[in-house]
Scaffold this active site. Structure first.
Site, PDB file in Angstrom:
ATOM      1  CD  GLU A   1      -2.697   0.886   2.929  1.00 24.82           C
ATOM      2  OE1 GLU A   1      -2.525   0.535   3.320  1.00 24.82           O
ATOM      3  OE2 GLU A   1      -3.459   2.013   2.594  1.00 24.82           O
TER       4      GLU A   1
ATOM      5  CG  ASP B   1       7.009   8.019  14.613  1.00 19.94           C
ATOM      6  OD1 ASP B   1       8.783   9.279  14.969  1.00 19.94           O
ATOM      7  OD2 ASP B   1       6.772   8.961  14.749  1.00 19.94           O
TER       8      ASP B   1
ATOM      9  CG  ASP C   1       7.413  13.800  17.313  1.00 19.55           C
ATOM     10  OD1 ASP C   1       7.187  14.051  16.167  1.00 19.55           O
ATOM     11  OD2 ASP C   1       7.666  14.812  17.969  1.00 19.55           O
TER      12      ASP C   1
ATOM     13  CB  CYS D   1      17.652  23.929  24.259  1.00 19.51           C
ATOM     14  SG  CYS D   1      16.993  22.353  24.287  1.00 19.51           S
TER      15      CYS D   1
ATOM     16  CB  SER E   1      10.855  12.218  10.672  1.00 19.74           C
ATOM     17  OG  SER E   1      10.843  13.797  11.897  1.00 19.74           O
TER      18      SER E   1
ATOM     19  NE  ARG F   1       8.129  19.336  12.033  1.00 20.41           N
ATOM     20  CZ  ARG F   1       6.142  20.814  12.336  1.00 20.41           C
ATOM     21  NH1 ARG F   1       6.477  22.088  11.704  1.00 20.41           N
ATOM     22  NH2 ARG F   1       5.513  19.756  12.794  1.00 20.41           N
ATOM     23  NE  ARG F   2       7.091  17.121  15.914  1.00 17.82           N
ATOM     24  CZ  ARG F   2       5.688  18.081  15.687  1.00 17.82           C
ATOM     25  NH1 ARG F   2       5.956  19.053  16.984  1.00 17.82           N
ATOM     26  NH2 ARG F   2       4.672  17.722  15.530  1.00 17.82           N
ATOM     27  N   GLY F   3      11.905  14.458  14.157  1.00 16.26           N
ATOM     28  CA  GLY F   3      11.557  12.859  14.853  1.00 16.26           C
ATOM     29  C   GLY F   3      12.851  11.835  14.250  1.00 16.26           C
TER      30      GLY F   3
ATOM     31  CG  ASP G   1       3.869   6.724  18.587  1.00 16.13           C
ATOM     32  OD1 ASP G   1       3.269   6.316  19.234  1.00 16.13           O
ATOM     33  OD2 ASP G   1       3.828   8.102  17.728  1.00 16.13           O
TER      34      ASP G   1
ATOM     35  CG  HIS H   1       1.107   3.429  12.108  1.00 14.20           C
ATOM     36  ND1 HIS H   1       0.679   3.116  12.946  1.00 14.20           N
ATOM     37  CD2 HIS H   1       1.608   4.395  11.659  1.00 14.20           C
ATOM     38  CE1 HIS H   1       0.343   4.952  13.448  1.00 14.20           C
ATOM     39  NE2 HIS H   1       1.781   5.167  11.850  1.00 14.20           N
ATOM     40  CG  LEU H   2      -0.126   3.742   5.807  1.00 13.54           C
ATOM     41  CD1 LEU H   2      -2.273   5.031   5.481  1.00 13.54           C
ATOM     42  CD2 LEU H   2      -0.153   3.561   4.695  1.00 13.54           C
TER      43      LEU H   2
END
Lengths: 458, 386
Positions: free
Chosen positions: A44, A109, A111, A121, A160, A162-164, A312, A321-322
């Site tokens: 998928e 994952d 995050d 920070c 990812s 950005r932040r993960g 997570d 899960h995608l």
């Protein structure tokens, strides 16, 4: 946080897909072989189109078809799901109930938002080089733990955007894990538990016994990083609220009141405070007394609570899960979701990851002096995307090599018996559980979704 | 629609069946004597290798650590079986084995766990095979009615969960405006907490929305009122974002989107055991998932207006500490409904303890209604003063 100055226009995205996106590498990685197998054709894909229309259950017979469709639809990003028992795009033609996810990379994952209560920070979507250290520790511990305890070898870490960070595990056994087994593995790796209102989030001991060996191993790695990151860099216990959180984790009223008196009146760094706790163990008579041993154990638990990877879990537990495909563009930052080498994770700086604008500019500069060829097969080679695609290709090479060896060893019938072995275990609320954010767009698909499907046929 | 429902039922039945069969098997296995067990193991050849001396030496200390941290002191003579970890997922999940390179070293005393796992997985597989054959059986008019009848009996016997789900307490629909007051008067601690968080943060995270949203649905909030409720509650969020990210999920939980399943509200059992709250989450069971001092503060600030005092706390905290979260919740119900003449031991009616947040709320509303009705009857009966 640095964000892209220029907006991400559909034209930029299209140029990126046409000229830079390494479809071949991604195909090889998902397919494990050069010729398309069910791992690819029954896989998928889900597209997020411009205007936040979300299209699930796309599938393709070849990498060319995937590339063509991506360029036609020009999604802002696309995601990868499991290999189903039939081609996802034909799912309505198979008997209901017999369309089930079979094989899927084991994914994780991590995050940065899960560290909001610790890091000093930044907060929310922001990430700086300093708080990236939390992620790099998580990578180190998880990578080491999974290789050592589960024996998996084909681990691909992907930033990812950005932040993960995401982890994709492609070992044959990992691909075939049932949801129940995935849940068990996540349980094994999970240490941080408990909601907002629970101070102590590490409860892995039975009574006051020592930590289990796998966590002890992680602790060896974490101990050292705890000093640098939590005590020195982040100064987590400097503020009053910071040290009060710390005191809540110490199960000894005498020590706590001693420490509170001491810290309230004088300015002491986090590192000094940590030493003060150690002194309390001595005051209590050392590590071998009951009180001393309890404080000592609490200190170990504190190190875990502040540095152990925060997973997570829902992402990892369900095969259906995608997860966003590697090399997509993060819509907010414009950065490419590039693979990362876990061995040099400490040196990785998210701010240096190439952005779509930067890459296309590099490409323009490069093509000015080169002769104008109409076909740009591997244009990424001319840009700073190159080392990342090469990292991916090295990863894929090792994976393919192993698949080839095992095929030669066991004949080719084994993959089908592997599939038969898989039961059709169901997750009860898959739509609500894993894909809430994505599915929320489903409502808007209706007409435009159909229009897209129609246009691609023509 | 009918078929998917039918299938869902069967899945639920299958789960229950496996659970019941496993319980029976456990009893039989545990009452067998050693020889019978060894014979059983010999006949079934589960294919476990005993860890050899070399491995024992290599991992010796860690094996002992791994097994002693969870139970009593390790026995140096104890045998270990080496199996693929995927065959003992329950032991792995609880970290009760030593794991190396994908192999689990299972201490002999955990052997029964492997046997049970093996039993239930082979039973599940057989049931799945049968389930696949079942559509063909539909042609035979004799067997299906028998099966349906059997399955109903089975459900009736086992189910002790609160099931009057889809009906509202008094047949009235509730509206978004009523939720604040209902929460104050009738909600259990878990829902009070979610409500407070929602009001304070103007937001709830996914599982919080799920737990609270389904509870409100069963309480009688219609889909339109639910959308209105969440829209107003998320007052920091723009319409555009709300429509894109939340409306669908709300409609989904009412069975109006996606696979159109009619989701039931979560029972205490589900709240306690599934979807454990992460570091930023507010869902779950406060009795289970709050730190003790936070729980005490929360109980006092939530229920002191309904008669809970700090002198009630030791008793409640005692049951919490023992892990009897539903007992603690039931006791809080009794205390906060003492004005309606609920006494200790009455529980939520007939001595029952709380097993479902909706049961708690429904009972609370029932009690209120009974008093209102009684009062009304009194009033009607009064002779108007002249």
């Amino acid at each position: 946080m640095t964000t892209e100055k220029e907006p991400l226009t559909p034209e930029l995205m299209l140029a990126f897909y046409r000229r830079l996106y390494p479809f071949k590498s991604v195909f090889n990685w998902l397919n494990h072989e050069h010729t398309p197998t069910k791992l690819f054709t029954q896989r998928e894909f889900a597209f997020t189109l411009q205007g936040d229309v979300y299209l699930r259950y796309q599938s393709f017979l070849s990498v060319e078809e995937l590339k063509k469709q991506v360029c036609t639809m020009n999604p802002t990003r696309f995601e990868i799901g499991p290999m189903y028992s039939a081609r996802p795009r034909d799912r309505k033609t198979v008997r209901p109930g017999s369309f089930t996810p079979l094989l899927r990379e084991l994914v994780f994952d991590i995050d940065m938002t899960d560290y909001d209560s610790i890091r000093t920070c930044c907060s929310d979507a922001a990430i700086c080089n300093r708080c990236w250290a939390f992620i790099s520790i998580a990578v180190r511990v998880l990578d080491q733990g999974i290789r050592d305890q589960f024996g998996y070898k084909h681990l691909l870490w992907v930033y990812s955007g950005r932040r993960g960070i995401h982890l994709w595990i492609s070992d044959k056994e990992a691909m075939a894990l049932t949801d129940e087994q995935r849940k068990a593995l996540v349980g094994w790796m999970t240490v941080i538990q408990g909601g907002k209102e629970m101070h102590k989030k590490v409860n892995v001991r039975v009574k006051s016994n020592p930590l289990p060996p796998s966590i002890n191993m992680a602790l060896d790695t974490l101990r050292e990083r705890f000093v640098d990151l939590i005590l020195i860099d982040q100064e987590c216990f400097q503020s009053e609220s910071g040290y009060e959180e710390l005191l809540k984790l110490i199960p000894d009223n005498i020590a706590v009141s001693n420490l509170r008196t001491k810290w309230r009146n004088t300015e002491r760094s986090s590192k000094q405070k940590w030493t003060d706790i150690k002194k309390e163990i001595r005051n209590a008579g050392g590590e071998n007394t009951l009180r001393g041993s309890l404080i000592f154990a609490a200190m170990e638990d504190i190190i875990l609570q502040y540095t152990y990877p925060r997973l997570d879990a829902e992402v990892s537990k369900h095969r259906n899960h995608l997860l966003k495909a590697p090399f997509c563009i993060h819509p907010k930052t414009g950065r490419v979701c590039v693979p990362v080498d876990p061995r040099t994770i400490e040196k990785f700086n998210p701010e240096n990851v190439p952005t779509i604008n930067q890459l296309l500019q590099e490409l323009d500069l490069g093509s000015q002096d080169a002769t104008q060829n109409s076909e740009h097969h591997s244009d990424w080679e001319k840009t700073s995307l190159k080392p990342y695609v090469e990292l991916m290709d090295r990863h894929v090479l090792a994976l393919m090599e192993e698949v080839r060896k095992s095929k030669r060893g066991a004949g080719s019938s084994q993959s089908s018996s592997e599939m038969k072995r898989l039961g059709a275990s169901h997750s009860r609320l898959p739509c609500l559980l894993g894909e809430h954010a994505r599915l929320s767009l489903h409502a808007t698909i209706g007409e435009s979704g159909k229009a897209c499907e129609a246009s691609s046929c023509g | 629609m009918y078929f998917s429902h039918h299938k869902k039922c069967r899945e639920e039945l299958r789960r229950r069946f496996v659970k019941a069969e496993l319980a029976l098997f456990k009893i039989r296995y545990e009452t067998d004597d050693r020889e019978e067990r060894q014979e059983f193991m010999r006949v079934h050849k589960f294919g476990w290798a005993e860890a050899d001396d070399k491995e024992m030496q290599l991992h010796g200390d860690k094996l002992a650590e791994a097994s002693s941290w969870s139970t009593q002191a390790a026995n140096a003579q104890e045998k270990y079986y080496k199996v693929k970890w995927t065959r003992v997922p329950d032991l792995v999940e609880k970290r009760r084995v030593f794991l190396k390179d994908g192999m689990a070293y299972v201490p002999a005393r955990e052997q029964s766990s492997i046997v049970f796992q093996e039993f239930s997985s082979s039973l599940e597989k057989a049931l799945e095979r049968t389930a696949k054959e079942l559509p063909r059986l539909d042609e035979d008019t004799r067997i299906v009615p028998i099966l349906d009848n059997l399955s109903q009996g089975f459900l009736a016997g086992v189910s002790s969960e609160w099931t009057s789900a889809s009906t509202t307490a008094d047949g009235d629909e509730i509206t978004a405006d009523m939720v604040d007051e209902l929460a104050r008067k009738h909600f259990p601690m878990c829902m009070r907490n979610l409500h407070e968080c929602l009001r304070r943060d103007r937001h709830l995270k996914h599982y919080g929305r799920l737990q609270y949203g389904l509870f409100l649905k069963v309480l009688g909030l219609s889909i339109d009122e639910a959308v209105a409720f969440w829209r107003r509650s998320f007052s920091n969020i723009q319409d555009d974002k709300f429509n894109k990210e939340y409306r669908y999920n709300i409609r989904h939980s009412y069975g109006l989107e996606g696979k159109r399943a009619n989701y039931a509200a979560k029972s205490c059992q589900q709240i306690l055991t599934s979807d454990q709250p992460g570091a930023q989450d507010s869902h779950g069971c406060p009795y289970r998932h709050f730190a003790p001092d936070n729980l005490q503060t929360a109980l006092l600030s939530t229920y002191s207006s309904q008669g809970l005092t700090s002198s009630d706390l030791p008793e409640i905290m005692h049951t919490v500490k023992a892990g009897h979260y539903h007992v603690a919740c039931t006791r809080v119900f009794e205390i906060t409904h003492s004005a309606q003449e609920v006494k200790k031991g009455d529980g939520v009616g007939g001595g029952d303890s709380v097993t479902h947040p909706n049961q708690y709320a429904a009972r609370s509303r029932e009690l209120e209604k009974a008093i209102l009705d009684a009062r009304k009857a009194d009033m009607d009966g009064d002779v108007p003063m002249s």
